[in-house]
Every structure is written in structure tokens, then in C-alpha cells.
Design a protein around this motif. Structure first.
Motif, PDB file in Angstrom:
ATOM      1  N   LEU A  98      -6.607   6.323  -2.998  1.00  0.00           N
ATOM      2  CA  LEU A  98      -6.982   5.457  -1.885  1.00  0.00           C
ATOM      3  C   LEU A  98      -5.731   4.948  -1.165  1.00  0.00           C
ATOM      4  N   ASN A  99      -4.697   4.627  -1.963  1.00  0.00           N
ATOM      5  CA  ASN A  99      -3.438   4.184  -1.355  1.00  0.00           C
ATOM      6  C   ASN A  99      -2.803   5.289  -0.531  1.00  0.00           C
ATOM      7  N   ILE A 156      -5.510  -5.348  -3.127  1.00  0.00           N
ATOM      8  CA  ILE A 156      -4.524  -4.944  -4.141  1.00  0.00           C
ATOM      9  C   ILE A 156      -3.648  -6.128  -4.532  1.00  0.00           C
ATOM     10  N   SER A 178      -4.738   5.570   2.663  1.00  0.00           N
ATOM     11  CA  SER A 178      -4.402   4.439   3.531  1.00  0.00           C
ATOM     12  C   SER A 178      -3.034   4.610   4.162  1.00  0.00           C
ATOM     13  N   TYR A 185      -8.017  -4.008   2.582  1.00  0.00           N
ATOM     14  CA  TYR A 185      -7.825  -3.356   1.282  1.00  0.00           C
ATOM     15  C   TYR A 185      -6.481  -3.743   0.673  1.00  0.00           C
ATOM     16  N   ALA A 186      -5.449  -3.842   1.535  1.00  0.00           N
ATOM     17  CA  ALA A 186      -4.118  -4.200   1.044  1.00  0.00           C
ATOM     18  C   ALA A 186      -4.153  -5.565   0.358  1.00  0.00           C
ATOM     19  N   THR A 246     -10.190   0.394  -6.838  1.00  0.00           N
ATOM     20  CA  THR A 246      -8.956   0.847  -6.209  1.00  0.00           C
ATOM     21  C   THR A 246      -8.350   1.983  -7.007  1.00  0.00           C
ATOM     22  N   THR A 247      -7.908   3.020  -6.296  1.00  0.00           N
ATOM     23  CA  THR A 247      -7.241   4.142  -6.954  1.00  0.00           C
ATOM     24  C   THR A 247      -5.972   4.467  -6.178  1.00  0.00           C
ATOM     25  N   VAL A 256       0.840  -1.207   0.000  1.00  0.00           N
ATOM     26  CA  VAL A 256       0.000   0.000   0.000  1.00  0.00           C
ATOM     27  C   VAL A 256       0.872   1.253   0.000  1.00  0.00           C
ATOM     28  N   VAL A 303      -7.975  -0.908   6.112  1.00  0.00           N
ATOM     29  CA  VAL A 303      -6.763  -0.735   5.314  1.00  0.00           C
ATOM     30  C   VAL A 303      -6.067  -2.079   5.107  1.00  0.00           C
TER      31      VAL A 303
END
Lengths: 265, 291
Positions: A236-237, B131, A240, B127-128, A232-233, A30, B124
């Protein structure tokens, strides 16, 4: 001849190293991708901090952050005060009735699944006609934050010697004076650690906040969830990563407080 | 301590928990046997159809037909939570044992590293993994670099959900396991070797029995939150593989059948309480020690 270490087992070291890599890989991914120049999250084209600028200029994000901080601060203050009072009584009162039951009740939110508690307060609030979104969040958050504040405070109270309080009383300090001048300064690291844990738990909460989400009371995790739903963009990272940095900072602070408390105790 | 303070000091905590927890849960129990409202919500009328709905669907002519749909979700919840617990256990034992053998300075650092991700926001962390496992994500790219075929579809699988669950809750397993492994007297392991037991005998006859309290406590600490987990099935399971937490959530959101949601919540609550009762004291103590 060197004695083989009989406590060692083959493969433990590589396995443990792999484990720690696995534990930090997602966080690292991330963070690294948040500096990616490309719109597509997983296509690396170059280093850029533009997504941080975009995140900081995002008004919806900032208002969600504002709500989260407001709820977390109020809930933390209430939870810490309630937990502190309960911890003092539960550790200092002699021949207290219902001690075990009271401790279990204070810790109940830790034992029961959060989704059930969230549904329960949702139905309660709809039955009593409470519509203020912020108030709903504060009440629910205070409840599940209380045990997180309670446990470190109680540990600290149990850890300190009673001699100091007795000495203060021998010198004719009133109970509250003894508490203010002797007990409180000594348990302060525990109170801070508890408050900080409660704060982080409130800031991180998704399940309860999402279920109670209504008009104008969208917290940061709920907002992030809605962003994830849209895809996901890189922005967003960046969001985070900022959140990760804040969490790690607070966690380190709590650890330092705990270590200090242990050394003193 | 004065009698008044002894009483009033506990009042706020009791009042908070009664108002926001005990009474609401009793209301949930009530709603689970209430009637579904025509426009969402519910009416106070005794009706067991929410519990019946878990097992049966009502056919055209009011006959009850067994429908495994929701039983499957409950079974999947138990299975995935159990699987995540087992994997956490198998990972945590060697790692905790390894940590316990390090110098006291390194021990502190490694334990800190174990707990640190736990402080990072749950959303988070999930979410990781999104990805990493996602379409055209990191895992697929690495796989392709090493000459793998063009595969996709790590996401929205049971594997993805269980990975997310293990990742979310494994610190809760390592800490109690470490606490019990750390206390093992090295002399006991030496004794087993003196009696010609090999490494594996020592593991089986000395380490595992002595680590058992930590393993049980850790299993409960992982299993219970996994039973009620919401984010992993929603984001990593793609909402296709429902678990009880997500099922409850949808009943109070889009699908809007409050009595049915309340009934599932009661089933979940009963499962959790049963798990806790099996090992109540130990779990409670370990949880407090962990925090």
C-alpha cells in the motif's frame, strides 16, 4: 547600532520551520516505509523495492488505475471544453444578461459539499435507471471538474490584452479565425493548467466515486480505500508513493505553466 | 461576438450543472420528505418522518421520545469543523506572516511548498496519518524511545480526526491569509511604533484588522469542506465518532435509509449555504484568487 526589525516577531521562524516539517512528515513517512523490507509496515528491517514489483504485478490495482485514467481523461476533455466555451462568453460578451448567475452556476460544485452532490447524482441515476458504471462516473466527474478547469482559463482570458484580438479583427479575420490564431495560443497555458487541475481532481476523487462504485467501475482511490480497510501493508505504501510522485509531477508542471503565463501576461 | 455564440457557448455549462447538480439536489429535497421503501430506496409519498427521526425515536406505543443521537452527530460535526478551522487559523497566521516577509524568490518557493501537499491524493494523505498515529505506529515508537510509557490509542480519537482535517485543508487557509497579510503596508507598522505601540499593539491594532478579510475567507474555505468531510472520520475516527458526512454515506450504503440520508444531506446543505451567505462575496472572490 543596528535597528531591530519591527516587522519581525519572536518565534515565527522556528514555528514556520516546524510547520513545513509537519506538512511534509506524513508524505515522507509513506515514501520511506514503501522501501521497507519487512511485512510489518512500521518495523524497519532493510531496504527493498520488492513492494513496487508486487504493486505493479497487482492486477486489481492495474484495472482500477485503468478505470481512473479513462474516467479522468474523458471527464477532463469534456470539462475543459465546457469551461472554455463558458469562459469565452463570460469574459468577452458585452452586456450579457445573467453573467453573475452563470458564473456562480459554473462554480457551484466548488461551493457545495461533495457528499451532498454525490448523494444527489446517485439518486438521480437510480431514478432514470442509468446502470453503466463508467458513464455514471464520467458524468459526475465532469460536473465537479468543470470549475477547476474554468477558473484558470477565465483568469488567463481576463489577463490578456484585448488589443491582439482587435488587431486580428481589423485585418478581417473571421471571429473563429481570430480565436484560433490569436486568442487560443495566448490562453493555452491557462487551458493546460485548467485541464491538468481537472485531471488531478478526477484522479483523486474518493467521495463521489465511492458512492457510485458499482460493477466494474472501481477507481484507484476507491480500491486503495478497500486495501486500507484490510490493514496497512508495505505494498500500500508503494502504491501511495507512486501516486504521490505522479501528483507532484503534475503539480510542478501546472506551477511552471502558471509562472510562465504570469511572466508573459 | 455573435448572439448565437453568446447563447450556445453557455448552454453546455448550464445544461451540465442543471442535469448533474440542480435537478439532483431538488430530487434529494424531494426524497428527504418521501417514505422509506421496504427494501431500501424510497416511495414517493409525503412523509416527514425522516426529519422527525433526527430528533425523536418512535416508542412502542407510537409516542415520540427525544433521542439526542443524531443531534449529537450534528453538534460534533459543527464542533470538530469549528475546532479544525480555529487551529488552522492559529497556525496559518504566523506562517503566512513569516512567508510574506521573505524575499520574492523564497516567497514563491514557500507558497509552492504550501500548495504541493494539496495535490497529493486525499486518500493517501489520510492514510499517511493512519501510519503515523496507528497502533505501534511512528508516534508511539518515538514516544517510547523518549522513555514514555507503553501508551497506545492515538488513533480513533477526536484529536486524530481534527489533525487529519487540519492537515487536509490548511493550504486553503494559508493562501487567503497570505494574500491579505502580504498587502499590509510596512509604513503602517512603522507608524504604530512611532506612536509608541509595541509589537503586540501593532499586531492587535494593525496586522490583525488588516488580515481580517483573509482570515474570514480562509475560515470559510476550511470550515465548509470540514462540515462535509468523510474520509477523516471513517479512517482516523474509526467510524465510532460519526460526523454528518459519514452518517449520510452509511445511509446510502449498508444501513440503507435513503429518505433519512437525504434529510441529513439537506441539513448539511443548509448549514453550508448559511455559512456561505454570511460572507458570500468575499469567500467566492478569495476562492477564485486561491485557485
Amino acid at each position: 547600532m543596528k535597528q531591530p526589525n519591527i516587522r519581525a516577531y519572536p518565534g515565527l521562524r522556528p514555528l514556520s520551520i516546524l510547520f513545513f516539517l509537519w506538512l511534509y512528515l506524513p508524505i515522507a513517512v509513506v515514501v520511506v516505509y514503501s522501501f521497507n523490507d519487512n511485512r510489518l509496515v512500521s518495523v524497519w528491517t532493510g531496504f527493498s523495492t520488492k513492494w513496487y514489483a508486487a504493486a505493479l504485478a497487482n492486477e486489481a490495482l492495474m484495472s482500477a488505475l485503468e478505470i481512473s485514467v479513462m474516467v479522468a481523461v474523458i471527464a477532463t476533455l469534456c470539462a475543459t471544453l465546457i469551461a472554455l466555451l463558458a469562459a469565452i462568453v463570460l469574459t468577452r460578451a458585452t452586456d450579457l444578461r445573467f453573467r453573475r448567475v452563470s458564473e456562480t452556476v459554473v462554480n457551484l460544485p466548488l461551493l457545495l459539499p461533495e457528499i451532498v452532490l454525490a448523494v444527489a447524482v446517485l439518486i438521480l441515476f437510480s431514478q432514470i435507471g442509468l446502470t453503466n458504471g463508467l458513464l455514471k462516473l464520467v458524468l459526475a466527474h465532469t460536473a465537479f471538474c468543470t470549475p477547476f478547469a474554468f477558473l484558470p482559463i477565465r483568469a488567463r482570458l481576463q489577463g490578456m490584452s484585448l488589443d491582439f484580438e482587435e488587431a486580428a479583427r481589423d485585418l478581417y479575420a473571421a471571429p473563429f479565425t481570430a480565436f484560433r490564431l490569436v486568442t487560443l495560443p495566448m490562453i493555452l497555458p491557462g487551458v493546460f493548467a485548467g485541464a491538468m487541475t481537472a485531471f488531478v481532481m478526477s484522479m483523486d476523487d474518493f467521495i463521489t466515486s465511492n458512492l457510485l462504485n458499482s460493477g466494474g467501475a472501481t477507481t484507484l482511490p476507491v480500491y486503495i480505500f478497500s486495501l486500507i480497510r484490510q490493514g496497512t501493508t508495505p505494498e500500500l505504501n508503494a502504491i501511495s508513493t507512486l501516486l504521490i510522485a505522479a501528483s507532484l509531477l503534475l503539480a510542478t508542471l501546472v506551477l511552471i505553466l502558471n509562472v510562465r503565463a504570469m511572466r508573459r501576461g | 461576438m455573435s448572439k448565437a455564440f453568446r447563447f450556445w457557448g453557455l448552454v453546455p455549462a448550464w445544461a451540465l450543472m442543471i442535469l448533474t447538480l440542480i435537478v439532483p439536489i431538488l430530487i434529494v429535497a424531494g426524497v428527504s420528505v418521501a417514505e422509506r421503501g421496504a427494501y431500501g430506496g424510497f416511495n414517493w409519498a409525503f412523509d416527514l418522518s425522516s426529519y422527525r427521526q433526527i430528533l425523536y425515536t418512535v416508542g412502542w406505543t407510537d409516542e415520540l421520545e427525544f433521542d439526542p443521537k443524531y443531534v449529537l452527530i450534528i453538534g460534533r460535526t459543527l464542533l470538530f469543523a469549528g475546532g479544525a478551522t480555529l487551529i488552522s487559523l492559529l497556525l496559518a497566521l504566523p506562517v503566512a506572516y513569516y512567508i510574506s516577509q521573505q524575499s520574492s524568490r523564497l516567497k514563491t518557493i514557500l507558497l509552492y511548498l504550501v500548495t504541493l501537499p494539496f495535490w497529493v491524493s486525499m486518500i493517501v494523505r489520510v492514510y499517511a496519518w493512519l501510519i503515523i498515529l496507528g497502533n505501534d505506529g511512528l508516534l508511539e515508537r518515538i514516544y517510547r524511545i523518549f522513555g514514555g510509557a507503553d501508551i497506545s490509542g492515538f488513533l480513533f480519537t477526536p484529536g486524530a480526526m481534527i489533525t487529519g482535517m487540519v492537515y487536509s485543508y490548511i493550504p486553503l487557509m494559508i493562501l487567503p491569509v497570505y494574500a491579505s497579510v502580504e498587502k499590509i503596508d510596512p509604513a503602517l507598522i512603522e507608524a504604530s511604533h512611532d506612536l509608541y505601540g509595541g509589537r503586540w499593539t501593532a499586531l492587535k491594532r494593525v496586522i490583525l484588522p488588516l488580515a481580517a478579510p483573509g482570515l474570514t475567507a480562509g475560515s470559510i474555505l476550511v470550515f465548509v469542506p470540514c462540515l462535509g468531510t468523510v474520509l477523516e472520520p471513517m479512517l482516523l475516527g474509526g467510524g465510532k465518532q460519526l460526523m454528518m458526512g459519514t452518517l449520510i454515506q452509511t445511509q446510502f450504503g449498508g444501513a440503507r435509509n435513503w429518505p433519512f440520508g437525504a434529510a441529513i444531506a439537506m441539513v448539511l446543505l443548509i448549514l453550508v449555504v448559511l455559512t456561505l451567505l454570511l460572507n458570500a462575496r468575499r469567500a467566492g472572490r478569495q476562492m477564485e484568487a486561491t485557485l
